[in-house]
Design an enzyme around this catalytic site. Sequence first.
Site, mmCIF file in Angstrom:
data_model
loop_
_atom_site.group_PDB
_atom_site.id
_atom_site.type_symbol
_atom_site.label_atom_id
_atom_site.label_comp_id
_atom_site.label_asym_id
_atom_site.label_seq_id
_atom_site.Cartn_x
_atom_site.Cartn_y
_atom_site.Cartn_z
ATOM 1 N N LYS A 195 0.825 -1.200 0.000
ATOM 2 C CA LYS A 195 0.000 0.000 0.000
ATOM 3 C C LYS A 195 0.869 1.264 0.000
ATOM 4 C CE LYS A 195 -4.148 -1.914 0.185
ATOM 5 N NZ LYS A 195 -5.007 -2.000 1.354
ATOM 6 N N ARG A 208 -3.382 -10.680 3.859
ATOM 7 C CA ARG A 208 -3.667 -10.667 2.422
ATOM 8 C C ARG A 208 -2.481 -10.014 1.717
ATOM 9 N NH1 ARG A 208 -5.912 -7.110 -1.331
ATOM 10 N NH2 ARG A 208 -7.229 -8.088 -2.939
#
Length: 281
Positions: free
Chosen positions: A228, A263
Amino acid sequence: MQLVQLPNIQLNCKGQILDLSKPQVMGILNVTPDSFSDGGDYAQVMPAVERAKQMIAQGVSIIDIGGESTRPGALAVSVEDELSRVIPVVQVLSELDVILSIDTSHPDVIKAAVDAGAHIWNDVRALTRPGALEMAVDLDVPVILMHMRGEPTTMNQLACYDDVVTEVLTELKEKIILAQKSGIRPENIIIDPGFGFAKNTQHNITLLNELWRLHELGFPILSGLSRKRFVGEMTACTDATQRVMGSVTGHLLSVQQGASIVRVHDVKETSQALAMWNALV
């Protein structure tokens, strides 16, 4: 940060049991042309299948298949486009020994995917689209409820918090209450704090540092911070593919605080880190 032992939970995924008392790796398989890190790499069936087989060999327990990018600013795709991207891949992967999760907010997509052999519904919109709650009840599969404000096109404008952790807890609790009132069984609920969704870098860092507080809600936790933007900002990596070590570190910190599922894009590296962690606890 507070260390928390993983809860002793056995998740029933359409007859396959996932042991959440030890950390499980969910591998990301974006079958999209425009995802932020690997858009276009696996948009065709055979490259997607080969990537899935590679992740299985590297130690993945769950493969999360997504046919719609939810990166900041991403536009929604039609149900027809999403179905055409996701279902052919599910049909092939359903023959393999792995649990399949579908990253979608469309009730029609998850219905077709479960019919084709998928096991888990991963919804970044937390079942807010029309018919989603009813479909989750009908399918009776595990559902991942993620925290997000607005839509990918608007969420960055909604990243305003007085106390990000408390507000995420409150807003997730509202989704959980609505899900249970609709008839979703509590043993089918997993929660996700939504790193990067309607949150700036400082919000994400605070949330990661206090991830243990999500146990107040009483459900298994998924942590999804792989590659991210905030990981890039903390590690000075503008290229998302170079954020491997920052992502692995963040997921290890999540597991230490009791996250049952991580994840990830980088399955091999994460699996190695968790193998070391498992050997020491």
